[in-house]
Motif scaffolding. Structure first.
Motif, PDB file in Angstrom:
ATOM      1  N   CYS A 120     -24.246 -16.961  -5.774  1.00  0.00           N
ATOM      2  CA  CYS A 120     -25.247 -17.513  -4.858  1.00  0.00           C
ATOM      3  C   CYS A 120     -24.594 -18.433  -3.833  1.00  0.00           C
ATOM      4  CB  CYS A 120     -26.316 -18.285  -5.628  1.00  0.00           C
ATOM      5  SG  CYS A 120     -27.322 -17.246  -6.705  1.00  0.00           S
ATOM      6  N   ILE A 121     -25.331 -18.696  -2.780  1.00  0.00           N
ATOM      7  CA  ILE A 121     -24.883 -19.605  -1.735  1.00  0.00           C
ATOM      8  C   ILE A 121     -26.062 -20.457  -1.301  1.00  0.00           C
ATOM      9  CG2 ILE A 121     -25.282 -17.826   0.028  1.00  0.00           C
ATOM     10  CD1 ILE A 121     -23.109 -19.140   1.713  1.00  0.00           C
ATOM     11  N   ARG A 122     -25.790 -21.717  -0.975  1.00  0.00           N
ATOM     12  CA  ARG A 122     -26.844 -22.607  -0.499  1.00  0.00           C
ATOM     13  C   ARG A 122     -26.264 -23.625   0.466  1.00  0.00           C
ATOM     14  NH1 ARG A 122     -26.866 -27.568  -4.214  1.00  0.00           N
ATOM     15  NH2 ARG A 122     -25.316 -27.094  -5.807  1.00  0.00           N
ATOM     16  N   LEU A 123     -27.154 -24.159   1.300  1.00  0.00           N
ATOM     17  CA  LEU A 123     -26.819 -25.266   2.191  1.00  0.00           C
ATOM     18  C   LEU A 123     -27.411 -26.573   1.686  1.00  0.00           C
ATOM     19  CD1 LEU A 123     -27.340 -23.679   5.732  1.00  0.00           C
ATOM     20  CD2 LEU A 123     -25.264 -23.770   4.365  1.00  0.00           C
ATOM     21  N   GLN A 124     -28.252 -26.502   0.687  1.00  0.00           N
ATOM     22  CA  GLN A 124     -28.941 -27.700   0.202  1.00  0.00           C
ATOM     23  C   GLN A 124     -28.048 -28.508  -0.748  1.00  0.00           C
ATOM     24  OE1 GLN A 124     -33.327 -27.646  -0.478  1.00  0.00           O
ATOM     25  NE2 GLN A 124     -33.062 -25.421  -0.352  1.00  0.00           N
ATOM     26  N   TYR A 125     -27.077 -29.166  -0.130  1.00  0.00           N
ATOM     27  CA  TYR A 125     -26.224 -30.107  -0.845  1.00  0.00           C
ATOM     28  C   TYR A 125     -26.576 -31.528  -0.411  1.00  0.00           C
ATOM     29  CZ  TYR A 125     -23.163 -26.441  -2.643  1.00  0.00           C
ATOM     30  OH  TYR A 125     -22.663 -25.354  -3.324  1.00  0.00           O
ATOM     31  N   GLY A 126     -26.053 -32.486  -1.153  1.00  0.00           N
ATOM     32  CA  GLY A 126     -26.319 -33.883  -0.843  1.00  0.00           C
ATOM     33  C   GLY A 126     -25.190 -34.576  -0.128  1.00  0.00           C
ATOM     34  N   SER A 127     -24.112 -33.856   0.196  1.00  0.00           N
ATOM     35  CA  SER A 127     -22.987 -34.443   0.918  1.00  0.00           C
ATOM     36  C   SER A 127     -22.609 -33.526   2.076  1.00  0.00           C
ATOM     37  CB  SER A 127     -21.791 -34.658  -0.010  1.00  0.00           C
ATOM     38  OG  SER A 127     -21.443 -33.464  -0.685  1.00  0.00           O
ATOM     39  N   GLU A 128     -22.246 -34.145   3.198  1.00  0.00           N
ATOM     40  CA  GLU A 128     -21.988 -33.386   4.415  1.00  0.00           C
ATOM     41  C   GLU A 128     -20.874 -32.366   4.234  1.00  0.00           C
ATOM     42  OE1 GLU A 128     -21.461 -35.415   8.061  1.00  0.00           O
ATOM     43  OE2 GLU A 128     -23.253 -36.683   7.845  1.00  0.00           O
ATOM     44  N   VAL A 129     -19.800 -32.744   3.531  1.00  0.00           N
ATOM     45  CA  VAL A 129     -18.672 -31.838   3.429  1.00  0.00           C
ATOM     46  C   VAL A 129     -19.069 -30.541   2.738  1.00  0.00           C
ATOM     47  CG1 VAL A 129     -17.817 -32.859   1.257  1.00  0.00           C
ATOM     48  CG2 VAL A 129     -16.239 -31.661   2.788  1.00  0.00           C
ATOM     49  N   ASN A 130     -19.931 -30.610   1.720  1.00  0.00           N
ATOM     50  CA  ASN A 130     -20.357 -29.398   1.032  1.00  0.00           C
ATOM     51  C   ASN A 130     -21.256 -28.528   1.903  1.00  0.00           C
ATOM     52  OD1 ASN A 130     -18.946 -29.771  -1.394  1.00  0.00           O
ATOM     53  ND2 ASN A 130     -20.519 -31.119  -2.210  1.00  0.00           N
ATOM     54  N   VAL A 131     -22.094 -29.154   2.718  1.00  0.00           N
ATOM     55  CA  VAL A 131     -22.928 -28.380   3.646  1.00  0.00           C
ATOM     56  C   VAL A 131     -22.041 -27.654   4.649  1.00  0.00           C
ATOM     57  CG1 VAL A 131     -24.771 -28.466   5.367  1.00  0.00           C
ATOM     58  CG2 VAL A 131     -24.862 -29.976   3.362  1.00  0.00           C
ATOM     59  N   ARG A 132     -21.054 -28.341   5.189  1.00  0.00           N
ATOM     60  CA  ARG A 132     -20.161 -27.717   6.181  1.00  0.00           C
ATOM     61  C   ARG A 132     -19.373 -26.566   5.562  1.00  0.00           C
ATOM     62  NH1 ARG A 132     -20.043 -30.855  10.777  1.00  0.00           N
ATOM     63  NH2 ARG A 132     -20.640 -33.052  10.514  1.00  0.00           N
ATOM     64  N   ILE A 133     -18.943 -26.731   4.327  1.00  0.00           N
ATOM     65  CA  ILE A 133     -18.229 -25.651   3.640  1.00  0.00           C
ATOM     66  C   ILE A 133     -19.119 -24.417   3.522  1.00  0.00           C
ATOM     67  CG2 ILE A 133     -17.357 -24.950   1.368  1.00  0.00           C
ATOM     68  CD1 ILE A 133     -16.189 -27.780   1.101  1.00  0.00           C
ATOM     69  N   SER A 134     -20.378 -24.620   3.141  1.00  0.00           N
ATOM     70  CA  SER A 134     -21.293 -23.481   3.000  1.00  0.00           C
ATOM     71  C   SER A 134     -21.680 -22.895   4.351  1.00  0.00           C
ATOM     72  CB  SER A 134     -22.542 -23.897   2.225  1.00  0.00           C
ATOM     73  OG  SER A 134     -22.250 -24.025   0.847  1.00  0.00           O
ATOM     74  N   ARG A 135     -21.725 -23.706   5.392  1.00  0.00           N
ATOM     75  CA  ARG A 135     -21.970 -23.160   6.726  1.00  0.00           C
ATOM     76  C   ARG A 135     -20.883 -22.148   7.088  1.00  0.00           C
ATOM     77  NH1 ARG A 135     -24.664 -25.280  10.953  1.00  0.00           N
ATOM     78  NH2 ARG A 135     -24.152 -23.217  11.773  1.00  0.00           N
TER      79      ARG A 135
END
Length: 389
Positions: A53-68
């Motif tokens: 699975c993949i998601r953008l709903q993380y609580g830290s910016e770096v994890n959101v950018r990685i998933s982007r």
């Protein structure tokens, strides 16, 4: 086989293969890459047992950018492979739905959503009435709201991605060796179970649940341990009228559509470290905990037929449940790629690229992953991720 390699990657599953792919793809790198993998069938690798699975709903910016970036990698897979024979990787955007049953957690979701939207996600905060309008099959007793996003969130074919990263890494010049690392000297000489010794310019530790063991061979420490995660595949007598988003229930069970079936996951009742070879299933947890929980949330799931079960592992970072990426500050040619705690598959494209840049240029050039560096491990300063599943 050579006696010396510019880069030796220990662990050839998704992250290790991604690093090999990005290194050999870069025209600025002209060195030799060796990937040492103890089991070329990958039968027990976390990559093989993933829910993909993949998601953008993380609580830290770096994890959101990685998933982007992972979303972009999936959408433009052929272009990144530079091969017309490469398949399209389909991303099924049924989304993630976090359910909140306390005002405090709903506030966390609101804060996260604001940050996620600023980085390109389309996360919405929904009231119980809005959730019911979209998904009338939920029992929302006790639920105060939720967060929901369908942009680059859902299921993708991680198995095919993994196959192609390996295929292309080999085609671009990487060597894959079936062997087990047994020792690492201070000058980066690697001893293998076969008796061979290899000299490495850089070592990348991508050994999954054995990451702490590999680090210890080099005299280093990372707070990583193997933890079991259970997956269940079930068929509903009354299928839901629409796809079930990956729903994270407040009690710790999550569930989603899986074709005509439904995939449900949870940790053990006692979530403790296990041996990396321990894949013991708790057969009672389905009847005692999982099925009652999901049937209470979705009454249609009172009639389910269990189709399949399996046990996977998290390489669990006990400090903060986030990955450790990059070099050891006192040993710059030893790089970590460990502790993904369940989100390694979706992070592998960005992490492999970052590792290649760290080797080639001494710094990342495309995406700054410094927040996930080893320094926080050394200082005991966690990077809190408030959206761990």
């Amino acid at each position: 086989m050579q006696d010396a390699y510019d880069v030796v990657i220990i662990g050839g599953a998704m992250t290790g293969s991604s690093a090999a792919f990005w290194l050999t793809r870069n025209p600025d790198f002209t060195g030799r890459v060796l990937v040492v993998e103890r089991d070329p069938t990958y039968a027990w690798a976390a990559t093989t047992h993933t829910n993909s699975c993949i998601r953008l709903q993380y609580g830290s910016e770096v994890n959101v950018r990685i998933s982007r970036f992972a979303g972009d990698f999936i959408h433009q897979f052929k272009e990144y492979m530079q091969d017309d024979a490469a398949p399209d990787i389909v991303l099924q955007n049924f989304g993630y739905l976090y359910l909140a049953d306390t005002p405090a957690f709903l506030d966390v979701l609101r804060d996260n959503a604001q940050m996620q939207r600023a980085l390109g996600a389309e996360t919405q905060i929904l009231t119980p009435d809005e959730i019911a309008a979209l998904f009338p099959f939920y029992n929302l007793d006790g639920i105060l709201g939720g967060s929901f996003n369908t942009k680059d969130e859902g299921y993708f074919d991680g198995g095919t991605m993994f196959d192609w990263l390996r295929i292309k890494a080999r085609a671009q010049g990487a060597t894959f060796l079936t062997d087990t690392v047994t020792a690492i000297s201070a000058d980066n000489r690697i001893t293998l179970a076969s008796g061979r010794t290899i000299s490495a310019g850089h070592i990348i530790n991508a050994a999954g649940t054995r990451g702490a063991e590999v680090a210890a061979m080099a005299g280093l420490h990372i707070p990583i341990e193997a933890r079991r995660r259970f997956t269940f595949i079930a068929e509903a007598a009354r299928p839901l009228p629409v796809d079930l988003p990956l729903t994270i229930d407040p009690v710790g069970v999550h569930m989603r559509s899986d074709g005509r079936y439904y995939m449900i996951g949870c940790p053990p009742d006692l979530d403790v470290a296990v041996d990396p070879d321990d894949f013991t299933m708790d057969h009672a947890i389905w009847e005692d905990h999982v099925w009652p929980t999901i049937a209470a949330r979705i009454p249609a799931f009172e009639e389910l037929r269990l189709i399949n079960t399996w046990v996977g592992h998290y390489d669990y970072n006990t400090l903060d449940q986030n990955a450790i990426i990059g070099p050891h500050p006192e040993r710059r040619n030893f790089l970590f790629a460990n502790g993904f705690t369940g989100h390694g598959l979706q992070q592998a494209p960005a992490v492999g690229r970052a590792l290649s840049e760290l080797v080639i240029y001494g710094a990342t050039r495309t995406l700054d992953l410094g927040a996930l560096g080893y320094e926080r491990i050394a200082s005991g300063t966690p990077l809190r991720e408030r959206a761990i599943i």
